[in-house]
Write an enzyme that holds these catalytic residues in place. Structure first.
Site, PDB file in Angstrom:
ATOM      1  N   PHE A  17      15.201 -19.026  32.980  1.00  0.00           N
ATOM      2  CA  PHE A  17      14.720 -18.164  31.887  1.00  0.00           C
ATOM      3  C   PHE A  17      14.707 -16.679  32.292  1.00  0.00           C
ATOM      4  O   PHE A  17      15.490 -15.869  31.786  1.00  0.00           O
ATOM      5  CB  PHE A  17      13.327 -18.668  31.473  1.00  0.00           C
ATOM      6  N   ILE A  66      18.515 -23.291  47.441  1.00  0.00           N
ATOM      7  CA  ILE A  66      17.903 -22.403  48.444  1.00  0.00           C
ATOM      8  C   ILE A  66      17.284 -23.196  49.596  1.00  0.00           C
ATOM      9  O   ILE A  66      16.864 -22.617  50.590  1.00  0.00           O
ATOM     10  CB  ILE A  66      16.848 -21.432  47.840  1.00  0.00           C
ATOM     11  N   ALA A  89      12.652 -21.136  41.594  1.00  0.00           N
ATOM     12  CA  ALA A  89      11.384 -21.838  41.837  1.00  0.00           C
ATOM     13  C   ALA A  89      11.286 -23.006  40.876  1.00  0.00           C
ATOM     14  O   ALA A  89      11.954 -23.046  39.846  1.00  0.00           O
ATOM     15  CB  ALA A  89      10.206 -20.889  41.602  1.00  0.00           C
ATOM     16  N   GLU A  90      10.454 -23.942  41.234  1.00  0.00           N
ATOM     17  CA  GLU A  90       9.924 -24.885  40.254  1.00  0.00           C
ATOM     18  C   GLU A  90       8.793 -24.117  39.575  1.00  0.00           C
ATOM     19  O   GLU A  90       7.903 -23.590  40.254  1.00  0.00           O
ATOM     20  CB  GLU A  90       9.390 -26.138  40.946  1.00  0.00           C
ATOM     21  N   ASP A 139       0.767 -14.340  38.284  1.00  0.00           N
ATOM     22  CA  ASP A 139      -0.674 -14.019  38.307  1.00  0.00           C
ATOM     23  C   ASP A 139      -1.514 -15.259  38.633  1.00  0.00           C
ATOM     24  O   ASP A 139      -2.703 -15.142  38.941  1.00  0.00           O
ATOM     25  CB  ASP A 139      -1.115 -13.406  36.972  1.00  0.00           C
ATOM     26  N   GLU A 140      -0.887 -16.453  38.566  1.00  0.00           N
ATOM     27  CA  GLU A 140      -1.669 -17.687  38.778  1.00  0.00           C
ATOM     28  C   GLU A 140      -2.172 -17.816  40.214  1.00  0.00           C
ATOM     29  O   GLU A 140      -3.065 -18.614  40.485  1.00  0.00           O
ATOM     30  CB  GLU A 140      -0.850 -18.924  38.386  1.00  0.00           C
ATOM     31  N   TYR A 164       1.508 -25.808  41.620  1.00  0.00           N
ATOM     32  CA  TYR A 164       2.471 -24.725  41.373  1.00  0.00           C
ATOM     33  C   TYR A 164       1.917 -23.400  41.903  1.00  0.00           C
ATOM     34  O   TYR A 164       2.577 -22.700  42.679  1.00  0.00           O
ATOM     35  CB  TYR A 164       2.775 -24.599  39.869  1.00  0.00           C
ATOM     36  N   TYR A 221      -3.575 -28.304  24.357  1.00  0.00           N
ATOM     37  CA  TYR A 221      -4.408 -28.912  25.395  1.00  0.00           C
ATOM     38  C   TYR A 221      -5.876 -28.527  25.194  1.00  0.00           C
ATOM     39  O   TYR A 221      -6.193 -27.337  25.012  1.00  0.00           O
ATOM     40  CB  TYR A 221      -3.985 -28.434  26.788  1.00  0.00           C
ATOM     41  N   PRO A 297      -5.206 -31.264  33.631  1.00  0.00           N
ATOM     42  CA  PRO A 297      -6.191 -31.318  34.724  1.00  0.00           C
ATOM     43  C   PRO A 297      -6.269 -29.971  35.447  1.00  0.00           C
ATOM     44  O   PRO A 297      -5.235 -29.360  35.731  1.00  0.00           O
ATOM     45  CB  PRO A 297      -5.642 -32.401  35.674  1.00  0.00           C
TER      46      PRO A 297
HETATM   47  P1  NAD Z   1      12.744 -21.393  35.257  1.00  0.00           P
HETATM   48  O1  NAD Z   1      12.135 -22.711  35.596  1.00  0.00           O
HETATM   49  O2  NAD Z   1      13.169 -21.123  33.874  1.00  0.00           O
HETATM   50  O3  NAD Z   1      14.030 -21.157  36.185  1.00  0.00           O
HETATM   51  C1  NAD Z   1      14.053 -21.483  37.538  1.00  0.00           C
HETATM   52  C2  NAD Z   1      15.502 -21.404  38.005  1.00  0.00           C
HETATM   53  O4  NAD Z   1      15.521 -21.669  39.412  1.00  0.00           O
HETATM   54  C3  NAD Z   1      16.414 -22.454  37.344  1.00  0.00           C
HETATM   55  O5  NAD Z   1      17.638 -21.874  36.978  1.00  0.00           O
HETATM   56  C4  NAD Z   1      16.623 -23.493  38.443  1.00  0.00           C
HETATM   57  O6  NAD Z   1      17.863 -24.177  38.347  1.00  0.00           O
HETATM   58  C5  NAD Z   1      16.542 -22.621  39.688  1.00  0.00           C
HETATM   59  N1  NAD Z   1      16.138 -23.378  40.867  1.00  0.00           N
HETATM   60  C6  NAD Z   1      15.089 -24.228  40.979  1.00  0.00           C
HETATM   61  N2  NAD Z   1      15.054 -24.770  42.216  1.00  0.00           N
HETATM   62  C7  NAD Z   1      16.102 -24.237  42.898  1.00  0.00           C
HETATM   63  C8  NAD Z   1      16.588 -24.386  44.223  1.00  0.00           C
HETATM   64  N3  NAD Z   1      15.992 -25.218  45.091  1.00  0.00           N
HETATM   65  N4  NAD Z   1      17.680 -23.681  44.601  1.00  0.00           N
HETATM   66  C9  NAD Z   1      18.299 -22.845  43.732  1.00  0.00           C
HETATM   67  N5  NAD Z   1      17.887 -22.663  42.456  1.00  0.00           N
HETATM   68  C10 NAD Z   1      16.805 -23.353  42.040  1.00  0.00           C
HETATM   69  O7  NAD Z   1      11.697 -20.319  35.791  1.00  0.00           O
HETATM   70  P2  NAD Z   1      11.308 -18.905  35.165  1.00  0.00           P
HETATM   71  O8  NAD Z   1      10.252 -19.093  34.152  1.00  0.00           O
HETATM   72  O9  NAD Z   1      12.523 -18.150  34.857  1.00  0.00           O
HETATM   73  O10 NAD Z   1      10.584 -18.248  36.447  1.00  0.00           O
HETATM   74  C11 NAD Z   1      11.357 -17.540  37.408  1.00  0.00           C
HETATM   75  C12 NAD Z   1      10.431 -17.029  38.497  1.00  0.00           C
HETATM   76  O11 NAD Z   1       9.442 -16.180  37.928  1.00  0.00           O
HETATM   77  C13 NAD Z   1       9.671 -18.133  39.230  1.00  0.00           C
HETATM   78  O12 NAD Z   1       9.600 -17.779  40.588  1.00  0.00           O
HETATM   79  C14 NAD Z   1       8.286 -18.100  38.602  1.00  0.00           C
HETATM   80  O13 NAD Z   1       7.307 -18.529  39.520  1.00  0.00           O
HETATM   81  C15 NAD Z   1       8.139 -16.633  38.286  1.00  0.00           C
HETATM   82  N6  NAD Z   1       7.268 -16.316  37.147  1.00  0.00           N
HETATM   83  C16 NAD Z   1       7.455 -16.916  35.940  1.00  0.00           C
HETATM   84  C17 NAD Z   1       6.656 -16.552  34.864  1.00  0.00           C
HETATM   85  C18 NAD Z   1       6.842 -17.178  33.500  1.00  0.00           C
HETATM   86  O14 NAD Z   1       6.029 -16.931  32.617  1.00  0.00           O
HETATM   87  N7  NAD Z   1       7.876 -17.962  33.250  1.00  0.00           N
HETATM   88  C19 NAD Z   1       5.652 -15.591  35.032  1.00  0.00           C
HETATM   89  C20 NAD Z   1       5.481 -15.010  36.297  1.00  0.00           C
HETATM   90  C21 NAD Z   1       6.306 -15.364  37.341  1.00  0.00           C
HETATM   91  O1  DAU Z   2       0.847 -16.880  34.244  1.00  0.00           O
HETATM   92  C1  DAU Z   2       2.181 -16.945  34.643  1.00  0.00           C
HETATM   93  C2  DAU Z   2       2.676 -18.365  34.545  1.00  0.00           C
HETATM   94  O2  DAU Z   2       2.837 -18.650  33.162  1.00  0.00           O
HETATM   95  C3  DAU Z   2       3.984 -18.615  35.290  1.00  0.00           C
HETATM   96  O3  DAU Z   2       3.774 -18.415  36.654  1.00  0.00           O
HETATM   97  C4  DAU Z   2       4.478 -20.045  35.044  1.00  0.00           C
HETATM   98  O4  DAU Z   2       5.747 -20.224  35.660  1.00  0.00           O
HETATM   99  C5  DAU Z   2       4.628 -20.257  33.558  1.00  0.00           C
HETATM  100  O5  DAU Z   2       4.994 -21.590  33.304  1.00  0.00           O
HETATM  101  C6  DAU Z   2       3.298 -19.940  32.842  1.00  0.00           C
HETATM  102  O6  DAU Z   2       2.290 -20.918  33.188  1.00  0.00           O
HETATM  103  P1  DAU Z   2       1.312 -21.529  32.075  1.00  0.00           P
HETATM  104  O7  DAU Z   2       0.793 -22.816  32.551  1.00  0.00           O
HETATM  105  O8  DAU Z   2       0.310 -20.506  31.638  1.00  0.00           O
HETATM  106  O9  DAU Z   2       2.381 -21.709  30.858  1.00  0.00           O
HETATM  107  P2  DAU Z   2       2.590 -22.870  29.794  1.00  0.00           P
HETATM  108  O10 DAU Z   2       3.565 -22.363  28.790  1.00  0.00           O
HETATM  109  O11 DAU Z   2       2.852 -24.177  30.431  1.00  0.00           O
HETATM  110  O12 DAU Z   2       1.162 -22.959  29.095  1.00  0.00           O
HETATM  111  C7  DAU Z   2       0.566 -21.833  28.450  1.00  0.00           C
HETATM  112  C8  DAU Z   2      -0.804 -22.263  27.964  1.00  0.00           C
HETATM  113  O13 DAU Z   2      -0.633 -23.212  26.901  1.00  0.00           O
HETATM  114  C9  DAU Z   2      -1.647 -22.949  29.009  1.00  0.00           C
HETATM  115  O14 DAU Z   2      -3.016 -22.605  28.820  1.00  0.00           O
HETATM  116  C10 DAU Z   2      -1.441 -24.434  28.722  1.00  0.00           C
HETATM  117  C11 DAU Z   2      -1.246 -24.470  27.213  1.00  0.00           C
HETATM  118  N1  DAU Z   2      -0.352 -25.530  26.701  1.00  0.00           N
HETATM  119  C12 DAU Z   2       0.862 -25.680  27.285  1.00  0.00           C
HETATM  120  C13 DAU Z   2       1.740 -26.676  26.852  1.00  0.00           C
HETATM  121  C14 DAU Z   2       3.082 -26.859  27.503  1.00  0.00           C
HETATM  122  C15 DAU Z   2      -0.743 -26.329  25.641  1.00  0.00           C
HETATM  123  O15 DAU Z   2      -1.858 -26.153  25.102  1.00  0.00           O
HETATM  124  N2  DAU Z   2       0.108 -27.286  25.205  1.00  0.00           N
HETATM  125  C16 DAU Z   2       1.335 -27.521  25.784  1.00  0.00           C
HETATM  126  O16 DAU Z   2       2.043 -28.457  25.332  1.00  0.00           O
END
Ligand code: NAD
Ligand code: DAU
Length: 364
Positions: A17, A66, A89-90, A139-140, A164, A221, A297
């Site tokens: 993403f 990686i 990342a996962e 920020d988590e 995570y 949730y 949880p």
């Molecule tokens: P995402 O899950 O959409 O994408 C992760 C990508 O990493 C995927 O393309 C996947 O194929 C790749 N990947 C996973 N494991 C791998 C491995 N072992 N080797 C090579 N590639 C691998 O994640 P995202 O939401 O785009 O997040 C990207 C980064 O930003 C992460 O480090 C996440 O912790 C951080 N982040 C995300 C958010 C958010 O809201 N999504 C907010 C703050 C920080």
């Molecule tokens: O704060 C940054 C983080 O934001 C990133 O580091 C993570 O990669 C990213 O996944 C995100 O984590 P959250 O757990 O906050 O995001 P998520 O979209 O999973 O959930 C957002 C909020 O919505 C959270 O309070 C859980 C709730 N939720 C989520 C899902 C998937 C629901 O209520 N129902 C759902 O089905």
């Protein structure tokens, strides 16, 4: 924003993403750098996110993990990598609760591999001058806030609550240690919840849009009163590039949107946009699809991020307000049916939906 010229930049996780949005942003800003996207294409990595740049002479894709140290080292040497932007990342909290092991491997061991390779290859090839390792974090790592607690700053002690968050916290510590021990030129950003195009529909906002459009329950949730801070992904990309080009080595920068709202409010706002966009849908009012389900949880109650440091030191602040960002996100998902069908049509997506939602009893 033109301080440090970028040359050969390795973007890990660039098919996901934020990584894919970052690559588009980077190529759009005409940095004239070579971008190597290294991604193992897990369930979350999708090359279609980069279709429009796949023939760009400044862009190369490598399918690689990686966690594979030797292959990774060869990439650093072959492509003369001088800058790393580490997204891979996962990233999904619920998956880390269901199956933490892969989070430890990718987020901790994978980050260590990149750091150690950067240290050794750069040391042997001209030293650290002009090199940069940027780590994208969350920020988590700071844990959770209650109502009235001050927002997270860069000096808030780490207190991660999910596997995570703990894996990201560990990786942040290792990055920081490589700066202090070896002087590896690093920066870290800790960002709040992103939303926008290309987000895998396991996360709240795209899941709600897709379920609402097809008349499926909108799973909230617990009581839905948990608070997140939301940032449009392009703003995050801009912040990362600023930190790489102008940030101080060894420093951490918090990045946020200034948009803290309870989940239920965000979901109702999406429903209201959909009612306007799809007035003839049989599912209007989409709000009627809201279903309260068993809580996550250890669900963190509230995040709020203080981004004064990046605002004052680097003159960055978000450009998109939540309303316009959400409308453009809803419109993106409505007009990219092929993307949605391709992603949600894969068995791995349906498996996740079944695993995560079929046992969640309705809470209210
Ligand atoms: P995402 O899950 O959409 O994408 C992760 C990508 O990493 C995927 O393309 C996947 O194929 C790749 N990947 C996973 N494991 C791998 C491995 N072992 N080797 C090579 N590639 C691998 O994640 P995202 O939401 O785009 O997040 C990207 C980064 O930003 C992460 O480090 C996440 O912790 C951080 N982040 C995300 C958010 C958010 O809201 N999504 C907010 C703050 C920080
Ligand atoms: O704060 C940054 C983080 O934001 C990133 O580091 C993570 O990669 C990213 O996944 C995100 O984590 P959250 O757990 O906050 O995001 P998520 O979209 O999973 O959930 C957002 C909020 O919505 C959270 O309070 C859980 C709730 N939720 C989520 C899902 C998937 C629901 O209520 N129902 C759902 O089905």
């Amino acid at each position: 924003m033109n301080k440090k010229p970028l040359k050969n930049i390795l973007v890990t996780g660039g098919a996901g993403f934020i990584g894919s949005n970052f690559i588009h942003y980077l190529l759009k800003t005409n940095e004239n750098c070579q971008v190597v996207n290294l991604d193992s294409l897990t369930y979350a990595g999708y090359l279609e996110n980069l279709r429009s740049v796949q023939n760009n002479p400044n862009y190369t894709f490598l399918k690689q993990d990686i966690c594979d140290f030797d292959a990774l080292k060869a990439v650093f040497i072959d492509y003369k990598i001088d800058t790393v932007v580490h997204f891979a990342a996962e990233s999904h909290v619920d998956r880390s609760i269901a199956n933490p092991g892969q989070f430890i491997q990718t987020n901790i061991v994978g980050t260590y591999n990149l750091l150690e390779i950067a240290r050794s290859v750069w040391s042997e090839n001209g030293g650290f001058d002009g090199k940069h390792f940027h780590h994208v974090s969350t920020d988590e790592v700071y844990g959770m806030l209650m109502m009235g607690d001050p927002a997270f700053t860069e000096t808030t002690p780490y207190s991660p609550n999910s596997p995570y968050a703990a894996s990201k916290a560990s990786s942040d510590h290792i990055v920081r240690a490589y700066y202090h021990t070896f002087n590896l030129p690093v920066t870290i950003t800790n960002c709040s919840n992103n939303y926008g195009p290309n987000q895998y529909p396991e996360k709240l906002i795209p899941l709600i849009i897709l379920n609402a459009v097809s008349g499926k329950p909108l799973p909230i949730y617990g009581d839905g009163l948990q608070i997140r801070d939301w940032l449009y992904v392009e703003d995050h990309c801009e912040a990362i590039l600023k930190v790489i080009k102008e940030g101080t080595l060894g420093e951490t920068y918090n990045v946020g949107g200034g948009n803290q709202f309870p989940n239920i409010k965000i979901v109702k706002q999406i429903c209201a946009f959909l009612d306007k966009e799809l007035p003839t849908s049989p599912f209007v009012p989409h709000e009627n699809l809201i279903t309260f389900v068993k809580d996550r949880p250890g669900h963190d109650f509230r995040y709020d991020i203080n981004f004064e440091k990046i605002k004052h030191e680097l003159n960055w602040q978000p450009k998109f307000n939540l309303n316009e960002g959400l409308i453009s996100t809803v419109k993106w998902y409505l007009s990219n049916r092929d993307w949605i069908e391709s992603v949600t049509g894969k068995p791995i997506f349906q498996e996740w939906i079944n695993n995560n939602y079929s046992d969640r009893k309705v809470a209210k």
